[in-house]
Design a protein around this motif. Structure first.
Motif, PDB file in Angstrom:
ATOM      1  N   GLY A  33       0.818  -1.206   0.000  1.00 34.40           N
ATOM      2  CA  GLY A  33       0.000   0.000   0.000  1.00 34.40           C
ATOM      3  C   GLY A  33       0.850   1.252   0.000  1.00 34.40           C
ATOM      4  N   LEU A  34       1.952   1.222  -0.722  1.00 39.64           N
ATOM      5  CA  LEU A  34       2.861   2.362  -0.814  1.00 39.64           C
ATOM      6  C   LEU A  34       2.702   3.010  -2.187  1.00 39.64           C
ATOM      7  CD1 LEU A  34       5.144   3.993   0.467  1.00 39.64           C
ATOM      8  CD2 LEU A  34       6.765   2.310  -0.455  1.00 39.64           C
ATOM      9  N   PHE A  35       2.334   4.303  -2.185  1.00 38.87           N
ATOM     10  CA  PHE A  35       1.949   4.992  -3.416  1.00 38.87           C
ATOM     11  C   PHE A  35       0.894   4.141  -4.148  1.00 38.87           C
ATOM     12  CE2 PHE A  35       6.350   6.476  -2.661  1.00 38.87           C
ATOM     13  CZ  PHE A  35       6.070   7.819  -2.444  1.00 38.87           C
ATOM     14  N   THR A  36      -0.139   3.840  -3.406  1.00 40.38           N
ATOM     15  CA  THR A  36      -1.126   2.848  -3.839  1.00 40.38           C
ATOM     16  C   THR A  36      -1.773   3.198  -5.167  1.00 40.38           C
ATOM     17  OG1 THR A  36      -1.597   2.398  -1.516  1.00 40.38           O
ATOM     18  CG2 THR A  36      -3.192   1.595  -3.127  1.00 40.38           C
ATOM     19  N   ARG A  37      -2.171   4.442  -5.325  1.00 42.05           N
ATOM     20  CA  ARG A  37      -2.883   4.804  -6.562  1.00 42.05           C
ATOM     21  C   ARG A  37      -1.958   4.763  -7.775  1.00 42.05           C
ATOM     22  NH1 ARG A  37      -6.316   8.719  -3.154  1.00 42.05           N
ATOM     23  NH2 ARG A  37      -8.288   7.565  -3.087  1.00 42.05           N
ATOM     24  N   LEU A  38      -0.727   5.197  -7.610  1.00 36.59           N
ATOM     25  CA  LEU A  38       0.226   5.116  -8.714  1.00 36.59           C
ATOM     26  C   LEU A  38       0.465   3.657  -9.084  1.00 36.59           C
ATOM     27  CD1 LEU A  38       2.180   6.547 -10.627  1.00 36.59           C
ATOM     28  CD2 LEU A  38       3.922   6.422  -8.818  1.00 36.59           C
ATOM     29  N   MET A  39       0.606   2.790  -8.083  1.00 34.01           N
ATOM     30  CA  MET A  39       0.828   1.374  -8.345  1.00 34.01           C
ATOM     31  C   MET A  39      -0.407   0.717  -8.958  1.00 34.01           C
ATOM     32  SD  MET A  39       3.937   0.894  -7.643  1.00 34.01           S
ATOM     33  CE  MET A  39       4.291   2.620  -8.026  1.00 34.01           C
TER      34      MET A  39
ATOM     35  N   THR B 158     -10.228   3.602  -4.305  1.00 28.90           N
ATOM     36  CA  THR B 158     -10.287   3.350  -2.862  1.00 28.90           C
ATOM     37  C   THR B 158      -9.011   3.784  -2.155  1.00 28.90           C
ATOM     38  OG1 THR B 158      -9.383   1.090  -3.002  1.00 28.90           O
ATOM     39  CG2 THR B 158     -11.778   1.350  -3.266  1.00 28.90           C
ATOM     40  N   GLY B 159      -7.860   3.717  -2.854  1.00 28.74           N
ATOM     41  CA  GLY B 159      -6.602   3.953  -2.184  1.00 28.74           C
ATOM     42  C   GLY B 159      -6.250   2.796  -1.271  1.00 28.74           C
ATOM     43  N   GLY B 160      -5.254   2.993  -0.408  1.00 29.39           N
ATOM     44  CA  GLY B 160      -4.780   1.908   0.429  1.00 29.39           C
ATOM     45  C   GLY B 160      -5.534   1.741   1.728  1.00 29.39           C
ATOM     46  N   GLY B 161      -6.182   2.793   2.195  1.00 31.34           N
ATOM     47  CA  GLY B 161      -6.914   2.682   3.455  1.00 31.34           C
ATOM     48  C   GLY B 161      -5.991   2.584   4.653  1.00 31.34           C
ATOM     49  N   VAL B 162      -6.553   2.172   5.771  1.00 26.80           N
ATOM     50  CA  VAL B 162      -5.811   2.152   7.030  1.00 26.80           C
ATOM     51  C   VAL B 162      -4.708   1.095   7.035  1.00 26.80           C
ATOM     52  CG1 VAL B 162      -7.402   0.535   8.162  1.00 26.80           C
ATOM     53  CG2 VAL B 162      -6.092   2.173   9.539  1.00 26.80           C
ATOM     54  N   TYR B 163      -4.882   0.018   6.272  1.00 30.60           N
ATOM     55  CA  TYR B 163      -3.877  -1.051   6.227  1.00 30.60           C
ATOM     56  C   TYR B 163      -2.923  -0.821   5.055  1.00 30.60           C
ATOM     57  CZ  TYR B 163      -7.286  -3.225   9.306  1.00 30.60           C
ATOM     58  OH  TYR B 163      -8.172  -3.471  10.323  1.00 30.60           O
TER      59      TYR B 163
END
Length: 343
Positions: free
Chosen positions: A102-108, A150-155
């Motif tokens: 979940g690091l730079f989630t949207r780019l990934m 959604t993005g990465g969220g809390v986790y």
């Protein structure tokens, strides 16, 4: 009131990101495992060795959609292909690992979308028992698209590393990381609807294009081998022709156990059986691509996507009259392919 609404919006995004955690982990491992298999468990980036990933890439060529010229260029230029496979493996490793974390989630997630689209267009027609590669590609596209919103969220590492930093408050981080997207709900809903409809359209189109999966008779190009014969010609010294394997299972080749030339009356002029073809001189095979036609233990092996000019010299060609001849290739399964030659 605005602060309260913003807090509720942040909580909503955090919760939606948590809902897609399983998708992130599974799709992330799907891509990271490609790197893991190729370099950690085994080295599949060694050209000219069994299992080389470039040869598998060559298997995509015959029925790829839209990107066939790119694939053909790469498999015709081994050095460029090797660099492309190295780069592709590195990208898969980074995208897979980062989307799991979940690091730079949207780019990934955009990386997931791009990789899945490439798989879909290149190999969506493959799958011996089911529509395997097509399903992987289209589900990857839908997953990448969904995780972007959604993005990465809390986790996620986005949440852990940047929740107290100024970076998290910047609009640019929202576009490439996680958190509240700086866009109105009305516009966001329209984008999501349009994107979902577009992916559904791609699903139906490619399902029909590759497999007749929407209407008509369902077909699977990975079941039976198909070899195309072209440029067949006779002269006073030899018979030459080009073979191109365009269908069949990608995990093993077509095993050619017979090459025969007949005249118009059906008389056999030359005949090579499996034993002869297993001893075929590689100097008489001019391969075009990385996947190579070559003699095997009991036959001439034609991998999926391979294309080669084959030459057969024989004294019988010195006395052949002008006329019509038939070239017949026989697979070990009993399938035959025939090409007429006008001499």
């Amino acid at each position: 009131m605005m602060i309260q609404n913003n807090k509720e919006l942040q909580q909503a995004y955090s919760l939606s990101g948590a809902f897609t955690l399983a998708l992130r982990l599974v799709v992330g491992w799907t891509y990271f495992s490609a790197f893991w298999r190729r370099l950690i468990l085994d080295n599949k980036l060694i050209a000219d060795e069994a299992g080389y990933i470039g040869e598998k890439f060559n298997h995509f060529l015959p029925n790829a959609l839209g990107i066939k010229p790119l694939i053909e260029y790469l498999v015709s230029n081994p050095e460029s292909l090797w660099w492309a496979m190295v780069l592709f493996t590195i990208v898969e490793a980074i995208v897979g690992l980062f989307i799991m974390l979940g690091l730079f989630t949207r780019l990934m997630s955009l990386g997931v979308l791009a990789l899945a689209t490439g798989i879909l267009l290149g190999s969506g027609w493959l799958g011996t028992t089911c529509l395997d590669e097509w399903q992987i590609g289209i589900l990857g596209m839908a997953t990448g698209f969904s995780i972007y919103f959604t993005g990465g969220g809390v986790y996620s590492m986005d949440h852990v590393l940047f929740r107290k930093s100024a970076m998290r408050q910047s609009s640019w981080f929202a576009w490439i990381g996680s958190g509240v997207l700086p866009i109105s709900s009305k516009v966001l809903n329209r984008i999501i609807l349009a994107g979902s409809v577009a992916i559904l359209g791609m699903t139906l189109f490619t399902n029909q294009y590759f497999h007749n999966g929407v209407w008509g008779e369902l077909h699977n190009k990975s079941v039976k081998p198909v070899v195309e014969i072209s440029d067949a010609k006779l002269d006073s010294r030899q018979l030459t022709f080009t073979v191109y394997r365009v269908e069949g299972a990608d995990v093993y080749g077509s095993f050619l156990i017979g090459i025969e030339l007949k005249d118009k009356d059906g008389n056999s002029l030359i005949r090579k059986d499996g034993a002869d073809l297993s001893k075929f001189q590689e100097l008489d095979i001019k391969n075009r691509y990385v996947a190579k036609v070559k003699p095997g233990k009991h036959s001439l092996i034609i991998p999926l996507g391979s294309k080669a000019e084959i030459s057969i010299a024989d004294d019988v060609f010195n006395t052949l009259p002008k006329g019509e001849y038939s070239l017949i290739l026989t697979d070990i399964s009993g399938i035959t392919w025939t090409q007429t030659i006008l001499n």
